[in-house]
Design an enzyme around this catalytic site. Sequence first.
Site, PDB file in Angstrom:
ATOM      1  N   ARG A  51      11.803 -44.979 123.684  1.00 31.86           N
ATOM      2  CA  ARG A  51      12.066 -44.218 122.463  1.00 31.86           C
ATOM      3  C   ARG A  51      11.477 -42.820 122.639  1.00 31.86           C
ATOM      4  O   ARG A  51      10.775 -42.548 123.602  1.00 31.86           O
ATOM      5  CB  ARG A  51      11.533 -44.913 121.196  1.00 31.86           C
ATOM      6  CG  ARG A  51      10.292 -45.710 121.254  1.00 31.86           C
ATOM      7  CD  ARG A  51       9.004 -44.950 121.481  1.00 31.86           C
ATOM      8  NE  ARG A  51       8.834 -43.842 120.578  1.00 31.86           N
ATOM      9  CZ  ARG A  51       8.081 -42.784 120.833  1.00 31.86           C
ATOM     10  NH1 ARG A  51       7.414 -42.681 121.992  1.00 31.86           N
ATOM     11  NH2 ARG A  51       7.977 -41.787 119.989  1.00 31.86           N
ATOM     12  N   ALA A  53      12.953 -38.676 121.737  1.00 30.11           N
ATOM     13  CA  ALA A  53      14.240 -38.032 122.040  1.00 30.11           C
ATOM     14  C   ALA A  53      14.482 -37.746 123.535  1.00 30.11           C
ATOM     15  O   ALA A  53      15.482 -38.205 124.089  1.00 30.11           O
ATOM     16  CB  ALA A  53      14.380 -36.767 121.192  1.00 30.11           C
ATOM     17  N   ARG A  94      21.506 -45.038 119.001  1.00 28.14           N
ATOM     18  CA  ARG A  94      20.679 -44.382 117.981  1.00 28.14           C
ATOM     19  C   ARG A  94      21.337 -43.043 117.621  1.00 28.14           C
ATOM     20  O   ARG A  94      21.707 -42.286 118.519  1.00 28.14           O
ATOM     21  CB  ARG A  94      19.240 -44.166 118.497  1.00 28.14           C
ATOM     22  CG  ARG A  94      18.501 -45.488 118.777  1.00 28.14           C
ATOM     23  CD  ARG A  94      17.010 -45.273 118.960  1.00 28.14           C
ATOM     24  NE  ARG A  94      16.365 -44.959 117.702  1.00 28.14           N
ATOM     25  CZ  ARG A  94      15.103 -44.521 117.616  1.00 28.14           C
ATOM     26  NH1 ARG A  94      14.385 -44.344 118.719  1.00 28.14           N
ATOM     27  NH2 ARG A  94      14.566 -44.257 116.434  1.00 28.14           N
ATOM     28  N   ASP A 244      13.686 -34.502 117.006  1.00 29.12           N
ATOM     29  CA  ASP A 244      14.799 -35.309 117.522  1.00 29.12           C
ATOM     30  C   ASP A 244      16.093 -34.516 117.544  1.00 29.12           C
ATOM     31  O   ASP A 244      16.979 -34.776 118.355  1.00 29.12           O
ATOM     32  CB  ASP A 244      14.971 -36.574 116.683  1.00 29.12           C
ATOM     33  CG  ASP A 244      13.850 -37.544 117.007  1.00 29.12           C
ATOM     34  OD1 ASP A 244      12.744 -37.351 116.470  1.00 29.12           O
ATOM     35  OD2 ASP A 244      14.075 -38.432 117.852  1.00 29.12           O
ATOM     36  N   ASN A 254      12.657 -34.841 112.556  1.00 31.94           N
ATOM     37  CA  ASN A 254      11.639 -35.562 113.332  1.00 31.94           C
ATOM     38  C   ASN A 254      11.252 -36.799 112.529  1.00 31.94           C
ATOM     39  O   ASN A 254      11.763 -37.038 111.423  1.00 31.94           O
ATOM     40  CB  ASN A 254      10.434 -34.649 113.603  1.00 31.94           C
ATOM     41  CG  ASN A 254       9.474 -35.262 114.612  1.00 31.94           C
ATOM     42  OD1 ASN A 254       9.885 -35.723 115.675  1.00 31.94           O
ATOM     43  ND2 ASN A 254       8.190 -35.309 114.292  1.00 31.94           N
TER      44      ASN A 254
END
Length: 353
Positions: A51, A53, A94, A244, A254
Amino acid sequence: MTAQNSPVSPVTWKEDRVVLIDQNRLPQEYGVVEISRCEDMAEAIKTMIVRGAPAIGVAAAYGMYLGAREIETGDRTEFLAKLEEVGDLLRSTRPTAVNLFWAISRMLKTAEKTSGSVEQVQKTLLEMAKTIQAEDLQTCKDIGDKGLEVLPATPEKLNLLTHCNAGALATAGYGTALGVFRSAWREGRLGRVFADETRPRLQGAKLTTWECVQEGIPVTLIADNMAAHCMKLGMIHAVVVGADRIAANGDAANKIGTYSLAIVAKAHNVPFFVAAPLSTIDFELSDGSKIPIEQRDPVEMYQVGTTRICPVGVEFYNPAFDVTPAELISGIITEHGTVAPGALKQFQAKQLV
Ligand code: MRU
């Protein structure tokens, strides 16, 4: 795992497979997951074994290669069509971190541009995944050093607050926000890291503190609702967070809770920086209202460990990210330097595509 002095790499290519640090098991135990199939990489991204970005981008790039390797055809046109499907699978994991989409698109473009046999294209894709990973590591080191230039000049030893985990675990290594802290630590400018615990998944409590402890960087964990109090007491000299996805106007998505932290920082005159590579900027989105926000499973909210913390019958709302408006951001720290959020456009031509 024993304490070490250099940051970890969450994604490693080993002979013929990808080795991921299982971030769901930290800090209780250090373990890895070996991935040989694209489908398993998609699942690892979805379940947050990997995980953050930029790390998702690197993992997706290798996922594209694994998918390419599984395509059984010598016909180039058919190969490229099937590779698009691999891209679709990885894209569905995602929605918020744009690095995922950026890396997939870069891999697809590489495949299209590479002439020769399917085998040659597959080989080139592996090389491109390795390049994306190596570039991200260097980018984070550059972000760390550029960030150092904009930190407050006084006091000499700074207390720096962050939210979630934007560290080595969230990138190819070194980190973005934590990259700035690492550079500050190296130069003797860091007093202490303050880590928000970051409900509901606790990436700050579990991962940011783990990284700091591994490297002997002083770290204090606070609950998310303590930041205002700490700032009022003068305990925090600057905030640095990751992102992100950053829209063209500088609005930055974020981890949920970042927005309230930015408001609190503004109210206390504490500088609030976003540290991110250019691969996190989505120049196609004019502002943050267009950034897709991931909604996650309510179990993240009602269960801590194995304990249910609220009664049955409650309803849940669990957005994984929020958007901090550009006007609350003192500067965006990139590998090419720090700019005001409104001045991001100057970097558009430098973005690798
Ligand atoms: O849901 P996560 O853990 O993937 O969210 C991570 C973050 O919000 C990070 O701050 C962001 O991805 C930047 S990582 C350098």
